[in-house]
Design a protein around this motif. Sequence first.
Motif, PDB file in Angstrom:
ATOM      1  N   LEU A 189       0.842  -1.193   0.000  1.00  0.00           N
ATOM      2  CA  LEU A 189       0.000   0.000   0.000  1.00  0.00           C
ATOM      3  C   LEU A 189       0.876   1.241   0.000  1.00  0.00           C
ATOM      4  CD1 LEU A 189      -2.700  -0.833   2.730  1.00  0.00           C
ATOM      5  CD2 LEU A 189      -3.027  -0.845   0.244  1.00  0.00           C
ATOM      6  N   ILE A 190       0.508   2.238  -0.779  1.00  0.00           N
ATOM      7  CA  ILE A 190       1.081   3.576  -0.639  1.00  0.00           C
ATOM      8  C   ILE A 190       0.417   4.205   0.578  1.00  0.00           C
ATOM      9  CG2 ILE A 190       1.229   5.867  -1.686  1.00  0.00           C
ATOM     10  CD1 ILE A 190       1.221   4.472  -4.416  1.00  0.00           C
ATOM     11  N   TRP A 191       1.243   4.558   1.577  1.00  0.00           N
ATOM     12  CA  TRP A 191       0.648   4.921   2.869  1.00  0.00           C
ATOM     13  C   TRP A 191       1.702   5.602   3.733  1.00  0.00           C
ATOM     14  CZ3 TRP A 191      -1.281   0.538   6.653  1.00  0.00           C
ATOM     15  CH2 TRP A 191      -2.022   1.099   7.699  1.00  0.00           C
ATOM     16  N   ASP A 192       1.400   6.804   4.194  1.00  0.00           N
ATOM     17  CA  ASP A 192       2.290   7.523   5.105  1.00  0.00           C
ATOM     18  C   ASP A 192       2.003   7.109   6.542  1.00  0.00           C
ATOM     19  OD1 ASP A 192       2.951   8.839   2.805  1.00  0.00           O
ATOM     20  OD2 ASP A 192       1.935  10.706   3.319  1.00  0.00           O
ATOM     21  N   GLY A 193       3.073   6.923   7.338  1.00  0.00           N
ATOM     22  CA  GLY A 193       2.898   6.483   8.719  1.00  0.00           C
ATOM     23  C   GLY A 193       2.126   7.450   9.590  1.00  0.00           C
ATOM     24  N   GLY A 194       2.135   8.753   9.234  1.00  0.00           N
ATOM     25  CA  GLY A 194       1.363   9.723  10.006  1.00  0.00           C
ATOM     26  C   GLY A 194      -0.130   9.555   9.862  1.00  0.00           C
ATOM     27  N   ASN A 195      -0.547   8.753   8.892  1.00  0.00           N
ATOM     28  CA  ASN A 195      -1.981   8.507   8.709  1.00  0.00           C
ATOM     29  C   ASN A 195      -2.408   7.216   9.399  1.00  0.00           C
ATOM     30  OD1 ASN A 195      -4.600   8.924   7.885  1.00  0.00           O
ATOM     31  ND2 ASN A 195      -4.286   8.017   5.866  1.00  0.00           N
ATOM     32  N   LEU A 196      -1.989   7.072  10.650  1.00  0.00           N
ATOM     33  CA  LEU A 196      -2.467   5.965  11.477  1.00  0.00           C
ATOM     34  C   LEU A 196      -2.188   6.277  12.943  1.00  0.00           C
ATOM     35  CD1 LEU A 196      -3.648   3.001  11.588  1.00  0.00           C
ATOM     36  CD2 LEU A 196      -1.272   2.267  11.826  1.00  0.00           C
ATOM     37  N   VAL A 197      -3.210   6.180  13.764  1.00  0.00           N
ATOM     38  CA  VAL A 197      -3.032   6.115  15.213  1.00  0.00           C
ATOM     39  C   VAL A 197      -3.817   4.904  15.692  1.00  0.00           C
ATOM     40  CG1 VAL A 197      -2.642   8.592  15.518  1.00  0.00           C
ATOM     41  CG2 VAL A 197      -4.971   7.686  15.725  1.00  0.00           C
ATOM     42  N   SER A 198      -3.278   4.224  16.693  1.00  0.00           N
ATOM     43  CA  SER A 198      -3.891   2.952  17.091  1.00  0.00           C
ATOM     44  C   SER A 198      -3.840   2.767  18.598  1.00  0.00           C
ATOM     45  CB  SER A 198      -3.161   1.787  16.412  1.00  0.00           C
ATOM     46  OG  SER A 198      -3.696   0.547  16.829  1.00  0.00           O
ATOM     47  N   ASN A 199      -4.821   2.027  19.110  1.00  0.00           N
ATOM     48  CA  ASN A 199      -4.794   1.615  20.516  1.00  0.00           C
ATOM     49  C   ASN A 199      -4.550   0.107  20.640  1.00  0.00           C
ATOM     50  OD1 ASN A 199      -7.225   0.590  19.610  1.00  0.00           O
ATOM     51  ND2 ASN A 199      -8.432   1.305  21.366  1.00  0.00           N
ATOM     52  N   GLY A 200      -4.142  -0.516  19.537  1.00  0.00           N
ATOM     53  CA  GLY A 200      -3.908  -1.947  19.534  1.00  0.00           C
ATOM     54  C   GLY A 200      -5.122  -2.765  19.148  1.00  0.00           C
ATOM     55  N   GLU A 201      -6.288  -2.138  19.191  1.00  0.00           N
ATOM     56  CA  GLU A 201      -7.525  -2.792  18.735  1.00  0.00           C
ATOM     57  C   GLU A 201      -8.010  -2.142  17.449  1.00  0.00           C
ATOM     58  OE1 GLU A 201     -12.155  -3.654  20.169  1.00  0.00           O
ATOM     59  OE2 GLU A 201     -10.780  -2.575  21.504  1.00  0.00           O
ATOM     60  N   TYR A 202      -8.116  -0.815  17.461  1.00  0.00           N
ATOM     61  CA  TYR A 202      -8.519  -0.059  16.280  1.00  0.00           C
ATOM     62  C   TYR A 202      -7.307   0.631  15.659  1.00  0.00           C
ATOM     63  CZ  TYR A 202     -13.374  -0.573  17.865  1.00  0.00           C
ATOM     64  OH  TYR A 202     -14.584  -1.075  18.255  1.00  0.00           O
ATOM     65  N   GLY A 203      -7.310   0.704  14.343  1.00  0.00           N
ATOM     66  CA  GLY A 203      -6.359   1.528  13.614  1.00  0.00           C
ATOM     67  C   GLY A 203      -7.133   2.634  12.943  1.00  0.00           C
ATOM     68  N   LEU A 204      -6.918   3.846  13.400  1.00  0.00           N
ATOM     69  CA  LEU A 204      -7.684   4.997  12.924  1.00  0.00           C
ATOM     70  C   LEU A 204      -6.885   5.723  11.840  1.00  0.00           C
ATOM     71  CD1 LEU A 204     -10.122   6.903  13.302  1.00  0.00           C
ATOM     72  CD2 LEU A 204      -8.872   7.988  15.164  1.00  0.00           C
ATOM     73  N   LEU A 205      -7.488   5.917  10.671  1.00  0.00           N
ATOM     74  CA  LEU A 205      -6.820   6.585   9.562  1.00  0.00           C
ATOM     75  C   LEU A 205      -7.839   7.257   8.673  1.00  0.00           C
ATOM     76  CD1 LEU A 205      -5.705   3.879   6.971  1.00  0.00           C
ATOM     77  CD2 LEU A 205      -7.000   3.292   8.995  1.00  0.00           C
ATOM     78  N   THR A 206      -7.372   8.145   7.792  1.00  0.00           N
ATOM     79  CA  THR A 206      -8.302   8.830   6.903  1.00  0.00           C
ATOM     80  C   THR A 206      -8.362   8.128   5.554  1.00  0.00           C
ATOM     81  OG1 THR A 206      -6.820  10.368   5.740  1.00  0.00           O
ATOM     82  CG2 THR A 206      -7.527  10.996   7.972  1.00  0.00           C
ATOM     83  N   SER A 207      -9.333   8.540   4.760  1.00  0.00           N
ATOM     84  CA  SER A 207      -9.555   7.927   3.450  1.00  0.00           C
ATOM     85  C   SER A 207      -8.472   8.288   2.432  1.00  0.00           C
ATOM     86  CB  SER A 207     -10.922   8.356   2.909  1.00  0.00           C
ATOM     87  OG  SER A 207     -11.007   9.768   2.831  1.00  0.00           O
ATOM     88  N   LYS A 208      -7.467   9.064   2.834  1.00  0.00           N
ATOM     89  CA  LYS A 208      -6.338   9.337   1.938  1.00  0.00           C
ATOM     90  C   LYS A 208      -5.685   8.035   1.475  1.00  0.00           C
ATOM     91  CE  LYS A 208      -3.455  12.522   0.177  1.00  0.00           C
ATOM     92  NZ  LYS A 208      -2.495  11.742  -0.577  1.00  0.00           N
ATOM     93  N   VAL A 209      -5.695   7.003   2.333  1.00  0.00           N
ATOM     94  CA  VAL A 209      -5.098   5.720   1.950  1.00  0.00           C
ATOM     95  C   VAL A 209      -5.882   5.070   0.807  1.00  0.00           C
ATOM     96  CG1 VAL A 209      -6.378   4.252   3.586  1.00  0.00           C
ATOM     97  CG2 VAL A 209      -4.066   3.613   2.891  1.00  0.00           C
ATOM     98  N   ILE A 210      -7.173   5.314   0.743  1.00  0.00           N
ATOM     99  CA  ILE A 210      -7.983   4.784  -0.365  1.00  0.00           C
ATOM    100  C   ILE A 210      -7.691   5.558  -1.644  1.00  0.00           C
ATOM    101  CG2 ILE A 210     -10.337   4.403  -1.196  1.00  0.00           C
ATOM    102  CD1 ILE A 210     -11.191   4.076   1.722  1.00  0.00           C
ATOM    103  N   GLU A 211      -7.592   6.874  -1.527  1.00  0.00           N
ATOM    104  CA  GLU A 211      -7.288   7.711  -2.694  1.00  0.00           C
ATOM    105  C   GLU A 211      -5.921   7.372  -3.281  1.00  0.00           C
ATOM    106  OE1 GLU A 211      -7.661  11.802  -1.495  1.00  0.00           O
ATOM    107  OE2 GLU A 211      -9.342  11.317  -0.193  1.00  0.00           O
ATOM    108  N   ASP A 212      -4.969   7.049  -2.421  1.00  0.00           N
ATOM    109  CA  ASP A 212      -3.594   6.802  -2.875  1.00  0.00           C
ATOM    110  C   ASP A 212      -3.395   5.408  -3.469  1.00  0.00           C
ATOM    111  OD1 ASP A 212      -2.979   9.320  -2.007  1.00  0.00           O
ATOM    112  OD2 ASP A 212      -1.847   8.700  -0.234  1.00  0.00           O
ATOM    113  N   ASN A 213      -4.413   4.549  -3.324  1.00  0.00           N
ATOM    114  CA  ASN A 213      -4.311   3.176  -3.843  1.00  0.00           C
ATOM    115  C   ASN A 213      -5.540   2.864  -4.704  1.00  0.00           C
ATOM    116  OD1 ASN A 213      -1.869   1.859  -2.242  1.00  0.00           O
ATOM    117  ND2 ASN A 213      -2.999   3.126  -0.795  1.00  0.00           N
ATOM    118  N   PRO A 214      -5.686   3.566  -5.829  1.00  0.00           N
ATOM    119  CA  PRO A 214      -6.921   3.468  -6.611  1.00  0.00           C
ATOM    120  C   PRO A 214      -7.166   2.113  -7.261  1.00  0.00           C
ATOM    121  CG  PRO A 214      -5.251   4.716  -7.808  1.00  0.00           C
ATOM    122  CD  PRO A 214      -4.712   4.498  -6.419  1.00  0.00           C
TER     123      PRO A 214
END
Length: 331
Positions: free
Chosen positions: A134-159
């Motif tokens: 995946l094309i994906w910047d590490g700043g686009n993820l925060v996690s508590n070990g159960e959920y990985g929270l990220l924005t839809s930029k990862v979807i846009e970057d991997n069409p």
Amino acid sequence: MHCDFDKVNNIILAYPRSFKNDFNKVSTVIEELICKIPKEINIQLILSSDKDLDFIHQRIDTDRKIETIIIKDWDEIWLRDCLGFINGNKLVKPIYFPMYCDYRYRWNYFKKINVLSKEVITTLMGNAIIDIPLIWDGGNLVSNGEYGLLTSKVIEDNPTFNRYYIERIIEDYLEVKPMIIPRQKDDVIGHVDGYASFINKKTLAISKYPNMRFIQEDNVYLEEFVSQAQNRGLKTIRVFDRPVDQSIRCNCKKKKRSGCYSVSKGIYINNLILNDTVILPQYSLPTKRETIFYNQANKEIYEQAGYKVESVNCDLLSQFGGSLHCLSFVY
């Protein structure tokens, strides 16, 4: 996977004094940050010149040991974005290719950093590297070990992949449930660590902006952010952020634009947690009253959450669109 609030022993930073780009201007920020890092944390620096370590010791007058790796062609400071994610004893490495407005002119640069970043991981960390497709910047993820929270930029970057496939890849490689939220339409960078950070397994800190015209839509976006987190059983606290209405000039060659993305001045949520210490960015905001309020109010928020608080002035760093979380890689 590793979370921001987990126990850490090491921090990797890049010291840009000899970099052949404008990042060398933020060397003083790195020097100040080194002085604020708790003594029990091992500091690892990426240098592009063997002369820079002596210079650091002259500048900050410290006798603490600093481990280094010298890579002549390294000139990147955003280690959070380019190194990847820790999951157990493995380093899960996405493709670092930030698809901002000027990405077409920077292919060779990103290709170089992708190769050299694996040298950093192998030399300093020793983790096995697992490539994630995946094309994906590490700043686009925060996690508590159960959920990985990220924005839809990862979807846009991997069409070439649909959303379902991207979510399954993330879940398989990182063992967290992806929680993908829409990217705020005016946020070119699309990194979730500009809005949120987990301070413990159950608590998500989310930015709170003042009621100003230029960020009205951002405020609506953040309230929806809060609702989605709470719907998943997470406790939320608000961190006072005051994004300054300034743009960063870029090289995208769009003549009608003076800047394509915003400075990060006023973004306190992008901080650095090192065990029981939080290192908060500080900024000089448009008025003295604002500056005092935001710097002090956020210090008190993290102290009430049980952390010791240090601070580093990030006025210079913010001119490049990131802050302390973006700058650092901890493990």
